[in-house]
Design a protein around this motif. Structure first.
Motif, mmCIF file in Angstrom:
data_model
loop_
_atom_site.group_PDB
_atom_site.id
_atom_site.type_symbol
_atom_site.label_atom_id
_atom_site.label_comp_id
_atom_site.label_asym_id
_atom_site.label_seq_id
_atom_site.Cartn_x
_atom_site.Cartn_y
_atom_site.Cartn_z
ATOM 1 N N LYS A 79 9.856 21.109 -19.592
ATOM 2 C CA LYS A 79 10.830 20.749 -18.539
ATOM 3 C C LYS A 79 11.255 22.039 -17.838
ATOM 4 C CE LYS A 79 11.629 16.234 -19.459
ATOM 5 N NZ LYS A 79 10.833 15.927 -20.573
ATOM 6 N N ARG A 80 10.326 22.974 -17.757
ATOM 7 C CA ARG A 80 10.696 24.278 -17.190
ATOM 8 C C ARG A 80 10.965 24.216 -15.694
ATOM 9 N NH1 ARG A 80 6.921 25.143 -21.172
ATOM 10 N NH2 ARG A 80 7.354 26.780 -22.704
ATOM 11 N N CYS A 81 10.421 23.186 -15.027
ATOM 12 C CA CYS A 81 10.779 23.007 -13.611
ATOM 13 C C CYS A 81 11.148 21.545 -13.385
ATOM 14 C CB CYS A 81 9.648 23.464 -12.683
ATOM 15 S SG CYS A 81 8.348 22.239 -12.415
ATOM 16 N N ARG A 82 11.631 21.224 -12.190
ATOM 17 C CA ARG A 82 12.148 19.874 -11.926
ATOM 18 C C ARG A 82 11.058 18.815 -11.980
ATOM 19 N NH1 ARG A 82 11.612 22.534 -7.272
ATOM 20 N NH2 ARG A 82 13.644 23.539 -7.256
ATOM 21 N N LEU A 83 9.780 19.182 -11.873
ATOM 22 C CA LEU A 83 8.716 18.180 -11.901
ATOM 23 C C LEU A 83 8.607 17.511 -13.265
ATOM 24 C CD1 LEU A 83 5.849 19.897 -9.853
ATOM 25 C CD2 LEU A 83 7.625 18.316 -9.078
ATOM 26 N N ASN A 151 -5.101 21.833 -12.370
ATOM 27 C CA ASN A 151 -4.274 21.892 -11.163
ATOM 28 C C ASN A 151 -3.293 23.047 -11.232
ATOM 29 O OD1 ASN A 151 -5.028 19.506 -9.549
ATOM 30 N ND2 ASN A 151 -4.317 18.356 -11.332
ATOM 31 N N VAL A 152 -2.710 23.352 -10.087
ATOM 32 C CA VAL A 152 -1.694 24.412 -10.045
ATOM 33 C C VAL A 152 -0.448 23.959 -10.804
ATOM 34 C CG1 VAL A 152 -0.180 25.766 -8.546
ATOM 35 C CG2 VAL A 152 -2.542 25.312 -7.858
ATOM 36 N N VAL A 153 0.020 22.742 -10.544
ATOM 37 C CA VAL A 153 1.155 22.223 -11.329
ATOM 38 C C VAL A 153 0.666 21.092 -12.223
ATOM 39 C CG1 VAL A 153 2.974 22.906 -9.728
ATOM 40 C CG2 VAL A 153 1.923 20.640 -9.495
ATOM 41 N N LYS A 154 1.258 21.000 -13.391
ATOM 42 C CA LYS A 154 0.761 20.069 -14.413
ATOM 43 C C LYS A 154 1.505 18.732 -14.417
ATOM 44 C CE LYS A 154 -1.578 23.637 -15.839
ATOM 45 N NZ LYS A 154 -2.721 23.950 -14.975
ATOM 46 N N CYS A 155 2.548 18.598 -13.612
ATOM 47 C CA CYS A 155 3.282 17.331 -13.546
ATOM 48 C C CYS A 155 3.266 16.816 -12.111
ATOM 49 C CB CYS A 155 4.729 17.510 -13.995
ATOM 50 S SG CYS A 155 4.867 18.108 -15.681
ATOM 51 N N ARG A 156 3.283 15.498 -11.990
ATOM 52 C CA ARG A 156 3.167 14.879 -10.667
ATOM 53 C C ARG A 156 4.421 15.118 -9.824
ATOM 54 N NH1 ARG A 156 3.453 8.523 -9.063
ATOM 55 N NH2 ARG A 156 2.731 8.778 -6.915
ATOM 56 N N PRO A 157 4.264 15.683 -8.639
ATOM 57 C CA PRO A 157 5.424 15.798 -7.751
ATOM 58 C C PRO A 157 5.814 14.418 -7.222
ATOM 59 C CG PRO A 157 3.689 17.365 -7.160
ATOM 60 C CD PRO A 157 3.096 16.383 -8.119
ATOM 61 N N CYS A 171 5.041 26.934 -12.988
ATOM 62 C CA CYS A 171 3.902 26.306 -13.672
ATOM 63 C C CYS A 171 2.640 27.154 -13.534
ATOM 64 C CB CYS A 171 3.667 24.906 -13.122
ATOM 65 S SG CYS A 171 2.765 23.863 -14.269
ATOM 66 N N GLY A 172 2.594 27.986 -12.505
ATOM 67 C CA GLY A 172 1.433 28.847 -12.290
ATOM 68 C C GLY A 172 1.156 29.762 -13.462
ATOM 69 N N GLN A 173 2.165 29.962 -14.295
ATOM 70 C CA GLN A 173 1.967 30.801 -15.472
ATOM 71 C C GLN A 173 0.947 30.176 -16.418
ATOM 72 O OE1 GLN A 173 5.891 31.918 -16.959
ATOM 73 N NE2 GLN A 173 6.714 31.140 -15.046
ATOM 74 N N PHE A 174 0.955 28.856 -16.487
ATOM 75 C CA PHE A 174 -0.016 28.188 -17.361
ATOM 76 C C PHE A 174 -1.410 28.243 -16.740
ATOM 77 C CE2 PHE A 174 4.037 25.896 -18.272
ATOM 78 C CZ PHE A 174 4.235 26.471 -19.513
ATOM 79 N N LEU A 175 -1.468 28.081 -15.420
ATOM 80 C CA LEU A 175 -2.771 28.183 -14.754
ATOM 81 C C LEU A 175 -3.355 29.579 -14.960
ATOM 82 C CD1 LEU A 175 -5.027 27.211 -12.894
ATOM 83 C CD2 LEU A 175 -3.613 27.904 -10.933
ATOM 84 N N TYR A 176 -2.504 30.576 -14.805
ATOM 85 C CA TYR A 176 -2.965 31.952 -15.010
ATOM 86 C C TYR A 176 -3.562 32.101 -16.408
ATOM 87 C CZ TYR A 176 -2.898 37.012 -15.389
ATOM 88 O OH TYR A 176 -3.269 38.309 -15.579
#
Ligand code: SF4
Length: 254
Positions: A79-83, A151-157, A171-176
């Motif tokens: 839940k690190r971001c609002r998505l 994907n760049v973000v892992k949760c659906r906007p 979320c880009g930290q996980f992609l990196y």
């Protein structure tokens, strides 16, 4: 960066066990891209001036000996971001964990959110057709399972909107970490959100597509997102995307 985002960053790195943080050398990213605008096999139509870079939102920090399993565990019930609030399932990525080719899209849609898998809706079916159809035509024995897709973000906007810069950054930290763990021979960036995340540029896909770029030392081919290709008036773009894919597949698998 707001206090809130900074706090999320710090807690993310604390979860990873990182104790010391250093100021990122942001200009180095710009120089790297600017000095190496063209990589991969030379092609007559691949000469293009480098994109105007801004700072790539992907942070340059990852644990040594990172694995996809470890990254998945670290995401947890994120839940690190609002998505994270509206999603049903985290869509981490799927495919060969030692893939030589990684496709990066924008974020999950409704079907992906239901199933927890990337590119399983109509756009995903088109991407599968494109990968397997192009490979077959070009005599390359390859199926979708041989590549890695995320994907760049892992949760659906919500309402499938474009991810916001802070969401991409968090979320880009996980992609990196995924890209650093897989270390593919090439990356295919699908659409403008993937381009922004990987290349840190706002330049359009139309201008960048078909030409080799670079993320760190890995060649990146930019092409259209399959959902854009599904629109009926984009037949030319479809042909261009097939051409882009041909270049990538030959570069990676010849
Ligand atoms: S989009 Fe990424 S950072 Fe945001 S909640 Fe989902 S997994 Fe976490």
């Amino acid at each position: 960066m707001t206090d809130d985002i900074l706090r999320q960053y710090l807690s993310f790195y604390r979860d990873l066990g990182v104790k010391n943080l250093y100021r990122a050398a942001a200009p180095a990213v710009q120089e790297e891209i600017a000095e190496s605008p063209q990589v991969g096999p030379p092609a007559q139509n691949s000469v293009v001036s480098p994109p105007k870079p801004v700072r790539s939102p992907l942070p340059e920090l990852h644990p040594s000996d990172d694995t996809l399993v470890q990254i998945g565990q670290d995401i947890g019930d994120c839940k690190r971001c609002r998505l994270g609030e509206g999603r049903k399932k985290i869509v981490f990525g799927s495919g060969n964990e030692q893939a030589r080719l990684v496709f990066v899209g924008e974020g999950p849609g409704a079907d992906e959110d239901e199933q927890g898998l990337p590119f399983v809706g109509r756009a995903g079916q088109l991407l599968t057709q494109m990968i397997e159809g192009t490979a077959h035509k070009e005599g390359i024995p390859l199926s979708r399972a041989d590549v890695y897709i995320c994907n760049v973000v892992k949760c659906r906007p919500p309402e499938n909107r474009t991810p916001l810069p802070d969401e991409m950054e968090i979320c880009g930290q996980f992609l990196y970490r995924q890209l650093m763990a897989i270390r593919p021979k090439a990356i295919c960036a699908l659409g403008s959100t993937a381009v922004k995340a990987l290349l840190g540029t706002k330049e359009g896909v139309t201008r960048l597509r078909g030409h080799w770029q670079k993320w760190r030392d890995i060649p990146v081919m930019v092409t259209y997102h399959p959902s854009y290709l599904l629109r009926p008036y984009n037949q030319n773009a479809k042909k261009e995307a097939w051409e882009d894919l041909k270049k990538v597949l030959h570069y990676v698998y010849d």
